[in-house]
Scaffold this motif. Structure first.
Motif, PDB file in Angstrom:
ATOM      1  N   TRP A 198      -1.876  61.593 -16.536  1.00  0.00           N
ATOM      2  CA  TRP A 198      -0.671  61.392 -15.413  1.00  0.00           C
ATOM      3  C   TRP A 198      -1.176  60.910 -14.142  1.00  0.00           C
ATOM      4  O   TRP A 198      -0.528  59.985 -13.430  1.00  0.00           O
ATOM      5  N   ASP A 199      -2.308  61.453 -13.691  1.00  0.00           N
ATOM      6  CA  ASP A 199      -3.201  60.892 -12.602  1.00  0.00           C
ATOM      7  C   ASP A 199      -3.212  59.537 -12.317  1.00  0.00           C
ATOM      8  O   ASP A 199      -2.829  58.746 -11.217  1.00  0.00           O
ATOM      9  N   LYS A 200      -3.537  58.826 -13.448  1.00  0.00           N
ATOM     10  CA  LYS A 200      -3.815  57.481 -13.710  1.00  0.00           C
ATOM     11  C   LYS A 200      -2.351  56.796 -13.764  1.00  0.00           C
ATOM     12  O   LYS A 200      -2.354  55.526 -12.810  1.00  0.00           O
ATOM     13  N   LEU A 201      -1.487  57.227 -14.349  1.00  0.00           N
ATOM     14  CA  LEU A 201      -0.208  56.516 -14.342  1.00  0.00           C
ATOM     15  C   LEU A 201       0.415  56.686 -12.840  1.00  0.00           C
ATOM     16  O   LEU A 201       0.896  55.843 -12.363  1.00  0.00           O
ATOM     17  N   LYS A 202       0.346  58.021 -12.199  1.00  0.00           N
ATOM     18  CA  LYS A 202       0.804  58.044 -10.917  1.00  0.00           C
ATOM     19  C   LYS A 202       0.138  56.931  -9.760  1.00  0.00           C
ATOM     20  O   LYS A 202       1.036  56.402  -9.106  1.00  0.00           O
ATOM     21  N   ALA A 203      -1.291  56.934  -9.982  1.00  0.00           N
ATOM     22  CA  ALA A 203      -1.888  56.233  -9.201  1.00  0.00           C
ATOM     23  C   ALA A 203      -1.444  54.688  -9.403  1.00  0.00           C
ATOM     24  O   ALA A 203      -1.285  53.901  -8.264  1.00  0.00           O
ATOM     25  N   ASP A 204      -1.247  54.147 -10.499  1.00  0.00           N
ATOM     26  CA  ASP A 204      -0.865  52.689 -10.742  1.00  0.00           C
ATOM     27  C   ASP A 204       0.719  52.636 -10.333  1.00  0.00           C
ATOM     28  O   ASP A 204       0.859  51.368  -9.649  1.00  0.00           O
ATOM     29  N   ALA A 205       1.470  53.464 -10.380  1.00  0.00           N
ATOM     30  CA  ALA A 205       2.759  53.614  -9.900  1.00  0.00           C
ATOM     31  C   ALA A 205       2.973  53.397  -8.235  1.00  0.00           C
ATOM     32  O   ALA A 205       3.880  53.153  -7.876  1.00  0.00           O
ATOM     33  N   ASP A 206       2.169  54.033  -7.732  1.00  0.00           N
ATOM     34  CA  ASP A 206       2.086  54.051  -6.466  1.00  0.00           C
ATOM     35  C   ASP A 206       1.248  52.945  -5.740  1.00  0.00           C
ATOM     36  O   ASP A 206       1.135  52.549  -4.484  1.00  0.00           O
ATOM     37  N   ARG A 207       0.966  51.822  -6.670  1.00  0.00           N
ATOM     38  CA  ARG A 207       0.270  50.742  -5.886  1.00  0.00           C
ATOM     39  C   ARG A 207       1.284  49.987  -5.179  1.00  0.00           C
ATOM     40  O   ARG A 207       2.388  49.808  -5.642  1.00  0.00           O
ATOM     41  N   THR A 208       0.932  49.147  -4.197  1.00  0.00           N
ATOM     42  CA  THR A 208       1.963  48.167  -3.534  1.00  0.00           C
ATOM     43  C   THR A 208       1.944  46.944  -4.563  1.00  0.00           C
ATOM     44  O   THR A 208       0.733  46.185  -4.607  1.00  0.00           O
ATOM     45  N   LEU A 209       3.119  46.646  -5.036  1.00  0.00           N
ATOM     46  CA  LEU A 209       3.074  45.476  -5.927  1.00  0.00           C
ATOM     47  C   LEU A 209       2.787  44.173  -4.956  1.00  0.00           C
ATOM     48  O   LEU A 209       3.579  43.996  -3.946  1.00  0.00           O
ATOM     49  N   GLY A 210       2.172  43.139  -5.664  1.00  0.00           N
ATOM     50  CA  GLY A 210       2.405  41.760  -5.161  1.00  0.00           C
ATOM     51  C   GLY A 210       3.639  40.922  -5.859  1.00  0.00           C
ATOM     52  O   GLY A 210       4.212  41.597  -6.351  1.00  0.00           O
ATOM     53  N   THR A 211       3.731  39.708  -5.729  1.00  0.00           N
ATOM     54  CA  THR A 211       4.720  38.929  -6.475  1.00  0.00           C
ATOM     55  C   THR A 211       4.354  38.768  -7.874  1.00  0.00           C
ATOM     56  O   THR A 211       3.434  38.193  -8.189  1.00  0.00           O
ATOM     57  N   PRO A 212       5.195  39.197  -8.767  1.00  0.00           N
ATOM     58  CA  PRO A 212       5.208  39.020 -10.138  1.00  0.00           C
ATOM     59  C   PRO A 212       5.030  37.462 -10.264  1.00  0.00           C
ATOM     60  O   PRO A 212       5.460  36.658  -9.876  1.00  0.00           O
ATOM     61  N   ASN A 213       4.138  37.352 -11.476  1.00  0.00           N
ATOM     62  CA  ASN A 213       3.726  35.974 -11.991  1.00  0.00           C
ATOM     63  C   ASN A 213       3.484  35.946 -13.457  1.00  0.00           C
ATOM     64  O   ASN A 213       2.504  35.903 -13.924  1.00  0.00           O
TER      65      ASN A 213
ATOM     66  N   VAL B 142       2.096  45.641 -15.806  1.00  0.00           N
ATOM     67  CA  VAL B 142       2.142  47.004 -16.295  1.00  0.00           C
ATOM     68  C   VAL B 142       2.315  48.262 -14.906  1.00  0.00           C
ATOM     69  O   VAL B 142       2.562  49.023 -15.503  1.00  0.00           O
ATOM     70  N   TRP B 143       1.992  47.795 -13.938  1.00  0.00           N
ATOM     71  CA  TRP B 143       2.134  48.409 -12.930  1.00  0.00           C
ATOM     72  C   TRP B 143       3.640  48.776 -12.640  1.00  0.00           C
ATOM     73  O   TRP B 143       3.972  49.816 -12.045  1.00  0.00           O
ATOM     74  N   VAL B 144       4.479  47.743 -12.898  1.00  0.00           N
ATOM     75  CA  VAL B 144       5.899  47.869 -12.697  1.00  0.00           C
ATOM     76  C   VAL B 144       6.408  48.795 -13.865  1.00  0.00           C
ATOM     77  O   VAL B 144       7.305  49.863 -13.633  1.00  0.00           O
ATOM     78  N   LEU B 145       5.596  48.737 -14.853  1.00  0.00           N
ATOM     79  CA  LEU B 145       5.893  49.663 -15.997  1.00  0.00           C
ATOM     80  C   LEU B 145       5.573  51.184 -15.761  1.00  0.00           C
ATOM     81  O   LEU B 145       6.365  52.001 -16.006  1.00  0.00           O
ATOM     82  N   ALA B 146       4.604  51.271 -15.037  1.00  0.00           N
ATOM     83  CA  ALA B 146       4.022  52.631 -14.339  1.00  0.00           C
ATOM     84  C   ALA B 146       5.052  53.358 -13.551  1.00  0.00           C
ATOM     85  O   ALA B 146       5.438  54.490 -13.622  1.00  0.00           O
ATOM     86  N   LYS B 147       5.703  52.274 -12.761  1.00  0.00           N
ATOM     87  CA  LYS B 147       6.617  52.804 -11.620  1.00  0.00           C
ATOM     88  C   LYS B 147       8.050  53.462 -12.475  1.00  0.00           C
ATOM     89  O   LYS B 147       8.590  54.441 -12.166  1.00  0.00           O
TER      90      LYS B 147
END
Length: 371
Positions: A54-69, A79-84
Motif C-alpha cells: 500500500w505504501d508503494k501504491l500510495k507513494a506512486d499515486a501521490d506523484r505529480t504527473l507530467g504530460t502523458p506520452n 502506471v502512476w495514473v493507474l495507481a491514482k
C-alpha cells in the motif's frame, strides 16, 4: 506438485477480482467486465491501507504527473495514473479521480509518431484507470471515440495495434494484445474481445484457434515446422527441457544471434512478453475464459521454465508478475515486496497478493496433460 500459498483473504475477494469460467466457444462475459476490466471495483474497497505494498501504491499515486506520452515506450505516467485510480477507489478522495480524468484526456493524440510497441505498453493502464474511476459523460464520450480510432491507427512501424497483436508472437504482440483487450472491454466490443481471445489461445499453441503469426528465427521452437508462442508440454532439445520457452522472445539474445545454446541466456524480452501475456490472461479470466488451463497450463509452464531451467526469476519492473501467477495457480514463486509496476500495469502485490484459488478452478499440474 504445486506449492500452496497461504489462504489469508476471503474467497469472495478472489471471485470478484478474477472472475468466473466459461468455454472459448461462448461469448465473453461483458457483464463481469463491466464490474471492472482489471479488478472488481467493489473488491478493491476491502483491500488494506497499510503495509509496504500500500505504501508503494500510495507513494506512486501521490506523484505529480507530467504530460502523458503514448509515443514514448518508457513513459511511466501510465502506471502512476493507474495507481491514482486504485487509490481513489479505495479511499474515495476525489483529487485522485480528478487527476485520472485529466491524464486520460491529456493522453489523447499523444500516440502520434510512436510505434505499436509504445502504444501497446502505454494504453492499457489509461483504459483500466478510466474504467476504475468512471469518466464524466462528456469526457467519456471523447475517450471512447478516440479508443475506437486509435486501435486501428497505423503507427510508425506500419501496423495498427490490432495488426501487431495478430502478427507479432512476442513482446510487441502481447503488449498490443493487452491494450487491445482493455479497449474492447471498455467499449463493450464483445466481438473484438472474443477475437483477441482466439488470438491469445493461438499464441499459447492452439493452431486451430489462430496460426497466422509471423515468426523470426526458429532456433528455440520445439518444432520449427509448427512454430508457437509457448513451446508445448514435454518439449526437449539436446536433452534439455524447452517446455514453456517463449521461442520468439528467447531467440532475441544479441550475443547468440538467436541460436540455441545451453545454459540458456537470461533474455529480458521473455519477461516483457509475459507482462503482456499475464495481463491478457487476467482480463480474459474476468471475461469467463478458462485461460489458465489452455494448452496444458502454458502460462504456468512458461514461468516454471524461467525459474527451473533458466534460473531467471522476476527482477525490477517484472516483480509484479509472480503475485498474479501465485494467486491464479496457487504456486509459490519468489516475490519482492513492494513490487515495482511494469510497463503496462502493476501493484498486484496489493490487488492480488492475498487471493486464494478461484472457486471451481481445476489446478492441473503441467506434468499431467489436461484433458
Amino acid at each position: 506438485m504445486l506449492l500452496p500459498v497461504a489462504k489469508v483473504a476471503p474467497l469472495v475477494i478472489a471471485l470478484l477480482l478474477i472472475g468466473p469460467l466459461q468455454a472459448l466457444a461462448n461469448p465473453p462475459d461483458m457483464d463481469n467486465l463491466a464490474k471492472g476490466i482489471w479488478v472488481d471495483r467493489q473488491a478493491i474497497k476491502g483491500l488494506p491501507t497499510s503495509g509496504p505494498a500500500w505504501d508503494k501504491l500510495k507513494a506512486d499515486a501521490d506523484r505529480t504527473l507530467g504530460t502523458p506520452n503514448l509515443a514514448n515506450q518508457d513513459d511511466m505516467t501510465n502506471v502512476w495514473v493507474l495507481a491514482k485510480a486504485l487509490v481513489y477507489v479505495r479511499t474515495g478522495d476525489p483529487s485522485y479521480r480528478d487527476a485520472v480524468i485529466a491524464a486520460c484526456m491529456a493522453a489523447i493524440g499523444t500516440e502520434a509518431g510512436g510505434e505499436t510497441l509504445a502504444l501497446g505498453r502505454e494504453l492499457a493502464a489509461y483504459v483500466i484507470a478510466a474504467d476504475l474511476v468512471g469518466l464524466p459523460p462528456e469526457e467519456d464520450a471523447r475517450f471512447r471515440a478516440w479508443l475506437g480510432t486509435v486501435r486501428n491507427l497505423i503507427m510508425k512501424d506500419g501496423r495498427t495495434l490490432i495488426q501487431c497483436n495478430e502478427q507479432r508472437p512476442n513482446n510487441w504482440g502481447n503488449m498490443a494484445g493487452a491494450s487491445r483487450l482493455a479497449v474492447a472491454a471498455y467499449l463493450g466490443d464483445a466481438a473484438d474481445f472474443a477475437r483477441a481471445a482466439a488470438i491469445f489461445k493461438g499464441w499459447l499453441g492452439d493452431s486451430s484457434s489462430y496460426a497466422s503469426f509471423k515468426y523470426g528465427a526458429l532456433d528455440w521452437q520445439a518444432d520449427p515446422t509448427q512454430p508457437v508462442g509457448i513451446n508445448p508440454h514435454g518439449a526437449q532439445r539436446d536433452g534439455h527441457s524447452i517446455d514453456g520457452v517463449l521461442p520468439d522472445d528467447q531467440r532475441r539474445n544479441a550475443l547468440a544471434g538467436g541460436a540455441f545454446y545451453w545454459p540458456p541466456p537470461k533474455e529480458g524480452y521473455v519477461w516483457e512478453s509475459l507482462q503482456g501475456a499475464i495481463a491478457q490472461a487476467i482480463m480474459l479470466r474476468r471475461a469467463g475464459y478458462p485461460v489458465l488451463d489452455w494448452e496444458n497450463n502454458a502460462l504456468l509452464r512458461a514461468y516454471r521454465w524461467l525459474h527451473e531451467q533458466a534460473d531467471f526469476p522476476a527482477e525490477g519492473d517484472d516483480t509484479w508478475q509472480p503475485y498474479l501467477v501465485n494467486a491464479l495457480y496457487q504456486t509459490a514463486f519468489p516475490t519482492v515486496t513492494p513490487s515495482l509496476p511494469g510497463k503496462n500495469v502493476g501493484y498486484t502485490d496489493w490487488t492480488h497478493a492475498l487471493l486464494p484459488a478461484p472457486q471451481g478452478l481445476q489446478l492441473v499440474d503441467p506434468q499431467t496433460p489436461s484433458q
